[in-house]
Scaffold this active site. Sequence first.
Site, PDB file in Angstrom:
ATOM      1  N   ARG A   3      68.760  24.035  70.392  1.00 59.28           N
ATOM      2  CA  ARG A   3      68.298  25.227  69.677  1.00 59.28           C
ATOM      3  C   ARG A   3      69.435  26.232  69.511  1.00 59.28           C
ATOM      4  NH1 ARG A   3      63.919  27.242  73.406  1.00 59.28           N
ATOM      5  NH2 ARG A   3      65.374  26.240  74.818  1.00 59.28           N
TER       6      ARG A   3
ATOM      7  N   ASN B 250      61.227  24.828  70.804  1.00 61.43           N
ATOM      8  CA  ASN B 250      60.816  23.580  71.451  1.00 61.43           C
ATOM      9  C   ASN B 250      59.315  23.417  71.308  1.00 61.43           C
ATOM     10  OD1 ASN B 250      63.324  22.775  72.373  1.00 61.43           O
ATOM     11  ND2 ASN B 250      63.092  23.664  74.393  1.00 61.43           N
TER      12      ASN B 250
END
Length: 105
Positions: free
Chosen positions: A30, A48
Site C-alpha cells: 500500500r 487491505n
Amino acid sequence: MPHHHTTPHTSNTITKHLLVSGHVQGVGYRWSMVQAAARLGVQGWVRNRHDGRVEACAWGRPDAVQALIDWAQQGPASARVDAVVVGNVPDGGEPPQGFTQRETA
C-alpha cells in the site's frame, strides 16, 4: 422549445477499481502504491481487505491510471502479485484529494 445541447461530459480522466491478489499484505504494498500514484499524478485510495487482497481505486488521466495498473501488476520487490482484476467505476463526481490509505475492509 428550449434548445438542449447533448454534449457528453468530456473530462480527460478515468476511474478504475483494482483488486490485487497474491502476497500483497505486510510487504509495503500500500505504501509503495501511494508513492507510485503520487509520482504518476494519480489520485484515489488503497486498502487491505480481510480476504488477503488489496483493493484500490485510481482516478486520473488514462495513461497515468494505466501506468499505475502496470505498476500494480508488479508491486514492490517484496510482494508477489498473482492477479490484478481491473473494473470500471462510474464517475463519482469530485475525485479524492491525493492518494490515501484507508482502513482495512
